[in-house]
Scaffold this motif. Structure first.
Motif, mmCIF file in Angstrom:
data_model
loop_
_atom_site.group_PDB
_atom_site.id
_atom_site.type_symbol
_atom_site.label_atom_id
_atom_site.label_comp_id
_atom_site.label_asym_id
_atom_site.label_seq_id
_atom_site.Cartn_x
_atom_site.Cartn_y
_atom_site.Cartn_z
ATOM 1 N N ASP A 152 19.562 24.296 6.719
ATOM 2 C CA ASP A 152 18.985 25.251 5.797
ATOM 3 C C ASP A 152 20.024 26.320 5.490
ATOM 4 N N LEU A 153 20.547 26.310 4.281
ATOM 5 C CA LEU A 153 21.599 27.250 3.922
ATOM 6 C C LEU A 153 21.090 28.419 3.099
ATOM 7 N N ALA A 154 19.798 28.475 2.816
ATOM 8 C CA ALA A 154 19.282 29.523 1.933
ATOM 9 C C ALA A 154 18.769 30.732 2.683
ATOM 10 N N PRO A 174 30.645 33.007 14.450
ATOM 11 C CA PRO A 174 30.981 32.667 15.833
ATOM 12 C C PRO A 174 29.791 32.829 16.789
ATOM 13 N N SER A 175 28.682 33.308 16.282
ATOM 14 C CA SER A 175 27.514 33.573 17.106
ATOM 15 C C SER A 175 26.844 32.278 17.574
ATOM 16 N N VAL A 176 26.344 32.307 18.796
ATOM 17 C CA VAL A 176 25.619 31.162 19.339
ATOM 18 C C VAL A 176 24.288 30.986 18.614
ATOM 19 N N LEU A 177 23.758 32.074 18.086
ATOM 20 C CA LEU A 177 22.481 32.024 17.379
ATOM 21 C C LEU A 177 22.578 31.295 16.038
ATOM 22 N N ALA A 178 23.778 31.155 15.510
ATOM 23 C CA ALA A 178 23.970 30.544 14.196
ATOM 24 C C ALA A 178 24.609 29.157 14.278
ATOM 25 N N VAL A 179 24.398 28.452 15.372
ATOM 26 C CA VAL A 179 25.029 27.142 15.563
ATOM 27 C C VAL A 179 24.564 26.148 14.511
ATOM 28 N N GLU A 180 23.265 26.118 14.206
ATOM 29 C CA GLU A 180 22.752 25.149 13.232
ATOM 30 C C GLU A 180 23.333 25.394 11.839
ATOM 31 N N GLU A 181 23.365 26.669 11.427
ATOM 32 C CA GLU A 181 23.905 26.995 10.110
ATOM 33 C C GLU A 181 25.403 26.679 10.047
ATOM 34 N N THR A 182 26.124 26.976 11.122
ATOM 35 C CA THR A 182 27.559 26.697 11.173
ATOM 36 C C THR A 182 27.809 25.197 11.092
ATOM 37 N N THR A 183 27.036 24.417 11.825
ATOM 38 C CA THR A 183 27.175 22.960 11.804
ATOM 39 C C THR A 183 26.900 22.414 10.409
ATOM 40 N N SER A 184 25.838 22.901 9.781
ATOM 41 C CA SER A 184 25.482 22.452 8.439
ATOM 42 C C SER A 184 26.579 22.790 7.435
ATOM 43 N N THR A 185 27.134 23.996 7.519
ATOM 44 C CA THR A 185 28.213 24.415 6.620
ATOM 45 C C THR A 185 29.442 23.544 6.815
ATOM 46 N N LEU A 186 29.792 23.270 8.058
ATOM 47 C CA LEU A 186 30.961 22.438 8.338
ATOM 48 C C LEU A 186 30.755 20.996 7.873
ATOM 49 N N GLN A 187 29.515 20.498 7.938
ATOM 50 C CA GLN A 187 29.232 19.154 7.448
ATOM 51 C C GLN A 187 29.418 19.077 5.931
ATOM 52 N N TYR A 188 28.970 20.113 5.207
ATOM 53 C CA TYR A 188 29.193 20.168 3.759
ATOM 54 C C TYR A 188 30.689 20.145 3.461
ATOM 55 N N ALA A 189 31.434 20.990 4.154
ATOM 56 C CA ALA A 189 32.879 21.080 3.907
ATOM 57 C C ALA A 189 33.575 19.758 4.233
ATOM 58 N N GLN A 190 33.181 19.120 5.327
ATOM 59 C CA GLN A 190 33.809 17.857 5.712
ATOM 60 C C GLN A 190 33.463 16.751 4.720
ATOM 61 N N THR A 202 40.678 22.440 -6.671
ATOM 62 C CA THR A 202 39.564 23.079 -5.996
ATOM 63 C C THR A 202 39.864 23.323 -4.526
ATOM 64 N N VAL A 203 39.438 24.472 -4.040
ATOM 65 C CA VAL A 203 39.545 24.808 -2.625
ATOM 66 C C VAL A 203 38.142 25.164 -2.138
ATOM 67 N N ILE A 204 37.767 24.630 -1.004
ATOM 68 C CA ILE A 204 36.466 24.959 -0.415
ATOM 69 C C ILE A 204 36.702 25.859 0.785
ATOM 70 N N VAL A 205 36.014 26.982 0.800
ATOM 71 C CA VAL A 205 36.102 27.915 1.915
ATOM 72 C C VAL A 205 34.757 27.865 2.642
ATOM 73 N N ALA A 206 34.779 27.434 3.884
ATOM 74 C CA ALA A 206 33.558 27.367 4.684
ATOM 75 C C ALA A 206 33.513 28.597 5.586
ATOM 76 N N THR A 207 32.542 29.461 5.356
ATOM 77 C CA THR A 207 32.395 30.676 6.146
ATOM 78 C C THR A 207 31.394 30.404 7.252
ATOM 79 N N VAL A 208 31.832 30.516 8.487
ATOM 80 C CA VAL A 208 30.974 30.216 9.629
ATOM 81 C C VAL A 208 30.877 31.434 10.537
#
Length: 162
Positions: free
Chosen positions: A1-3, A85-101, A77-83
């Motif tokens: 969920d990125l929204a 470092p908080s443990v509370l945001a692991v799901e959002e960080t994982t989702s963002t990195l999956q989009y970038a990958q 095109t350049v993609i910048v994935a902003t993640v």
């Protein structure tokens, strides 16, 4: 969920604001879902060139319509994935990195465009290649514009100093 719906309950909005924000989150998530489909289809079409090319749903959302030139188009095109470092945001960080990958393997074909073109004889001319009425400019006009720009920048500097 990125929204950002993970913050919806803690925001403490009224009923009217909550309904508007909920609709906005729904639209954002729909656009991001479409973006994910576009990215996966672009990657699939590029990894299997002999296979029948599927239609890329650029027009299914405003986001993908805006990004159509950047996604598999003619631009660099350049993609910048902003993640976070908080443990509370692991799901959002994982989702963002999956989009970038997933977008990492998309190959664009950038095309350089210039308004200053050369004539067939190698001399500078207009963008249309002819001497009259083209869309581009010649070197003299270009130098004149650069001199005018330098003059205006000097005037602006003097005005700021005064």
């Amino acid at each position: 969920d990125l929204a950002g719906s993970e913050c919806a309950k803690s925001a403490g909005m009224g009923e009217k604001e909550t309904a508007g924000r909920e609709r906005e989150r729904k639209n954002i998530n729909q656009s991001l879902l479409t973006l994910g489909r576009v990215i996966s289809l672009l990657k699939s079409n590029q990894t299997h060139p002999g296979k029948v090319q599927e239609r890329i749903p650029y027009r299914d959302s405003k986001l993908t319509r805006l990004l159509s030139e950047s996604l598999g188009g003619r631009s660099k095109t350049v993609i910048v994935a902003t993640v976070s470092p908080s443990v509370l945001a692991v799901e959002e960080t994982t989702s963002t990195l999956q989009y970038a990958q997933s977008a990492q393997g998309i190959q664009n074909k950038p095309v350089a465009q210039s308004y200053l073109k050369m004539n067939a004889d190698g001399r500078p001319g207009t963008a249309g290649g002819s001497s009259g009425g083209g869309a581009g400019i010649n070197i003299e006009q270009w130098q004149e514009m650069e001199a005018r720009l330098a003059y205006l920048e000097a005037q602006a500097g003097e005005a700021k100093a005064a």
